[in-house]
Design a protein around this motif. Structure first.
Motif, short mmCIF file in Angstrom:
data_model
loop_
_atom_site.label_atom_id
_atom_site.label_comp_id
_atom_site.label_asym_id
_atom_site.label_seq_id
_atom_site.Cartn_x
_atom_site.Cartn_y
_atom_site.Cartn_z
N GLN A 56 0.65 -1.12 0.00
CA GLN A 56 -0.02 -0.05 0.11
C GLN A 56 0.70 1.07 0.00
O GLN A 56 1.93 1.20 0.58
CB GLN A 56 -0.91 0.09 1.37
CG GLN A 56 -1.76 -1.11 1.21
CD GLN A 56 -2.42 -1.12 2.71
OE1 GLN A 56 -1.73 -0.93 3.76
NE2 GLN A 56 -3.77 -1.55 2.63
N LYS A 57 0.53 2.19 -0.54
CA LYS A 57 1.01 3.73 -0.55
C LYS A 57 2.28 3.94 -1.57
O LYS A 57 3.22 4.56 -1.28
CB LYS A 57 1.28 4.20 0.72
CG LYS A 57 0.24 4.14 1.57
CD LYS A 57 -1.10 4.58 1.26
CE LYS A 57 -1.40 5.98 0.72
NZ LYS A 57 -2.75 6.06 0.07
N THR A 58 2.37 2.74 -2.52
CA THR A 58 3.65 2.98 -3.23
C THR A 58 3.10 3.37 -4.75
O THR A 58 4.30 3.44 -5.63
CB THR A 58 4.30 1.66 -3.46
OG1 THR A 58 3.31 0.50 -3.73
CG2 THR A 58 4.78 1.16 -2.21
N LEU A 65 -4.64 2.11 -12.71
CA LEU A 65 -5.14 3.13 -13.89
C LEU A 65 -4.14 3.03 -15.12
O LEU A 65 -4.92 3.15 -16.14
CB LEU A 65 -5.06 4.74 -13.34
CG LEU A 65 -5.70 5.66 -14.13
CD1 LEU A 65 -7.36 5.63 -14.37
CD2 LEU A 65 -5.35 7.26 -13.92
N PHE A 66 -3.30 3.00 -14.99
CA PHE A 66 -2.54 3.12 -16.25
C PHE A 66 -2.46 1.55 -16.98
O PHE A 66 -2.76 1.57 -18.15
CB PHE A 66 -0.94 3.37 -15.93
CG PHE A 66 -0.32 4.45 -15.41
CD1 PHE A 66 -1.36 5.72 -15.42
CD2 PHE A 66 0.63 4.78 -14.77
CE1 PHE A 66 -1.19 6.67 -14.91
CE2 PHE A 66 0.87 5.86 -14.09
CZ PHE A 66 0.12 6.97 -14.18
N LEU A 67 -2.75 0.68 -16.15
CA LEU A 67 -2.80 -0.76 -16.93
C LEU A 67 -4.28 -0.72 -17.46
O LEU A 67 -4.56 -1.19 -18.56
CB LEU A 67 -2.87 -1.85 -15.75
CG LEU A 67 -1.37 -2.25 -15.27
CD1 LEU A 67 -1.31 -2.92 -13.80
CD2 LEU A 67 -0.79 -2.94 -16.30
N TYR A 154 5.05 6.80 6.32
CA TYR A 154 4.51 8.22 6.51
C TYR A 154 3.25 8.67 5.66
O TYR A 154 2.45 9.10 6.01
CB TYR A 154 5.74 9.25 6.24
CG TYR A 154 5.33 10.63 6.53
CD1 TYR A 154 5.17 10.99 7.65
CD2 TYR A 154 5.50 11.65 5.43
CE1 TYR A 154 4.66 12.38 8.21
CE2 TYR A 154 5.17 12.94 5.94
CZ TYR A 154 4.72 13.21 7.11
OH TYR A 154 4.36 14.75 7.62
N SER A 155 3.32 8.13 4.35
CA SER A 155 2.04 8.29 3.63
C SER A 155 1.01 7.34 4.08
O SER A 155 -0.10 7.87 4.31
CB SER A 155 2.52 7.85 2.04
OG SER A 155 1.29 7.69 1.25
N TRP A 156 1.24 6.23 4.65
CA TRP A 156 0.37 5.30 5.16
C TRP A 156 -0.27 5.95 6.36
O TRP A 156 -1.41 6.01 6.81
CB TRP A 156 1.01 3.85 5.50
CG TRP A 156 -0.21 2.79 6.07
CD1 TRP A 156 -0.93 1.96 5.24
CD2 TRP A 156 -0.30 2.78 7.34
NE1 TRP A 156 -1.79 1.30 6.05
CE2 TRP A 156 -1.28 1.77 7.34
CE3 TRP A 156 -0.17 3.28 8.63
CZ2 TRP A 156 -2.00 1.11 8.62
CZ3 TRP A 156 -0.71 2.81 9.81
CH2 TRP A 156 -1.77 1.69 9.55
P1 A3P Z 1 0.71 10.10 -1.41
O1 A3P Z 1 -0.76 10.40 -1.43
O2 A3P Z 1 1.05 10.00 0.10
O3 A3P Z 1 1.41 11.24 -1.78
P2 A3P Z 1 -1.39 3.86 -3.45
O4 A3P Z 1 -2.20 4.05 -4.58
O5 A3P Z 1 -0.61 2.47 -3.54
O6 A3P Z 1 -2.22 4.16 -2.13
O7 A3P Z 1 -0.26 4.92 -3.55
C1 A3P Z 1 -0.69 6.18 -3.13
C2 A3P Z 1 0.80 7.13 -3.79
O8 A3P Z 1 0.82 7.10 -5.09
C3 A3P Z 1 0.49 8.42 -3.45
O9 A3P Z 1 0.93 8.79 -2.12
C4 A3P Z 1 1.43 9.13 -4.48
O10 A3P Z 1 2.65 9.70 -3.80
C5 A3P Z 1 1.67 7.96 -5.36
N1 A3P Z 1 1.56 8.36 -6.87
C6 A3P Z 1 2.50 7.86 -8.15
N2 A3P Z 1 1.96 8.17 -9.07
C7 A3P Z 1 0.89 8.94 -8.94
C8 A3P Z 1 -0.08 9.59 -9.81
N3 A3P Z 1 0.19 9.42 -10.99
N4 A3P Z 1 -1.25 10.21 -9.27
C9 A3P Z 1 -1.22 10.22 -7.91
N5 A3P Z 1 -0.55 9.72 -7.05
C10 A3P Z 1 0.41 9.04 -7.34
#
Ligand code: A3P
Length: 325
Positions: A56-58, A65-67, A154-156
């Motif tokens: 999660q959060k990577t 979405l891109f896929l 931190y994002s989590w």
């Molecule tokens: P932050 O909101 O902390 O910046 P996940 O989808 O796995 O939960 O990951 C969320 C994270 O995807 C976001 O963390 C952001 O940094 C990252 N991210 C990478 N590419 C992105 C994009 N095109 N649009 C939005 N977020 C993106």
């Protein structure tokens, strides 16, 4: 010789063989004896060819979405209970059985060319998911994304605050990551969930116990964020999907969002929602130093693992390793 009614017989069976109570589903089409008694209304075409496992959060939603933009790639139907993700292999949904799982996948229009997948970001650190996935879909390809585990944590934490998790609102980030054994259990619980997914080498090794490394793609989340078109070229190659989709033409950087977004017909732009790419203050230095130290050994193990797999080290990992010199 004695027999029992079906339900009682089942109870009796599991009394005798309690270790078999926990199922391990296999693909019914892989064994002729199973295929022969498998209902005619069912197909094995409703299983994914690849999984995006997180953590999660990577950037898993961006990758998702891109896929979806690719003409031959098709995702699962959403599970309203788990914010779209199916979350089959990691938790109790697994006990609902493979019909439950297969019902999440649409019938592909072109069974040979179309590639079904699902993204469940908590598969990555799950104890059970690799074994279960390898049993049902042993040929599946596995995609994971890595960013600096400190930034991920931190994002989590920010994600939990936005979802109004009472513990995350009560304690600041440093208190969460640095809480010691005497801390309240709610705080320890949050700390674990925040930090454990970042033990990257431990979790990847678990997947590699069940899947050959040729079936695993490790994406650099920093590259996905800064140059998604190049990342998606690598993903397409790894998946051997056709036709080749040109992401350079289909994605555009949105300065307001600060991220790459989908360019729609007519020039409109579709970015991920507010919950992806959140605005929050940068991590404080004390927390950064704590986490750099906390993840040190895990990062060293990850560098050895990537070396073994012949993969380049992401820049954050090289920086972390330099701190050790
Ligand atoms: P932050 O909101 O902390 O910046 P996940 O989808 O796995 O939960 O990951 C969320 C994270 O995807 C976001 O963390 C952001 O940094 C990252 N991210 C990478 N590419 C992105 C994009 N095109 N649009 C939005 N977020 C993106």
């Amino acid at each position: 010789l004695q027999t029992l009614r079906p339900i009682q017989l089942a109870h009796k069976y599991f009394e005798l063989f309690p270790e078999q109570k926990d199922p391990l589903w296999q693909n019914p089409c892989d064994d002729r004896r199973h295929r022969d008694i498998w209902s005619r209304d069912k197909t094995c075409g409703h299983l994914p060819k690849f999984l995006v496992i997180g953590p999660q959060k990577t950037g898993t939603t961006a990758l998702y979405l891109f896929l979806l933009m690719h003409p031959s790639i098709i995702s699962n139907l959403p599970n309203p209970k788990t914010f779209e993700e199916v979350q089959f292999f990691n938790g109790n949904n697994y006990h609902k059985g493979i019909d439950w799982y297969m019902n999440f996948f649409p019938t592909p229009l072109n069974i040979t060319a179309d590639v079904l997948f699902e993204k469940s970001a908590s598969y990555f650190h799950s104890e059970d998911a690799p074994k279960r996935a390898a049993s049902l879909i042993p040929k599946a390809k596995i995609i994971t994304i890595l960013i600096d585990p400190s930034d991920r944590a931190y994002s989590w934490y920010q994600h939990q605050r936005s979802h109004e998790d009472s513990t995350a609102l009560k304690f600041n980030f440093y208190e969460v990551i640095a809480s010691n054994d005497g801390a309240p259990s709610e705080l320890k619980g949050l700390q674990k969930k925040c930090l454990i997914p970042g033990w990257y080498a431990v979790h990847i090794e678990r997947w590699l116990k069940y899947f050959p490394s040729s079936q695993l793609l490790i994406i650099d989340g920093q590259q996905l964020r800064s140059d998604p078109a190049a990342t998606m070229d690598g993903v397409q190659k790894f998946l051997s999907v056709a036709p080749h989709y040109n992401y350079s033409d289909a994605l555009t950087f949105d300065p307001q969002k600060g991220f790459w977004c989908q360019l729609l017909d007519g020039g409109k732009i579709k970015c991920l929602g507010k919950s992806k790419g959140r605005k929050y203050p940068p991590m404080d230095q004390e927390s950064r130093a704590f986490l750099s130290n906390y993840y040190r050994d895990h990062n060293v193990e990850l560098s050895k693992l990537l070396h073994r797999l012949g993969q380049p080290l992401p820049s954050w990992l090289r920086q972390e390793l330099q701190k050790l010199r």
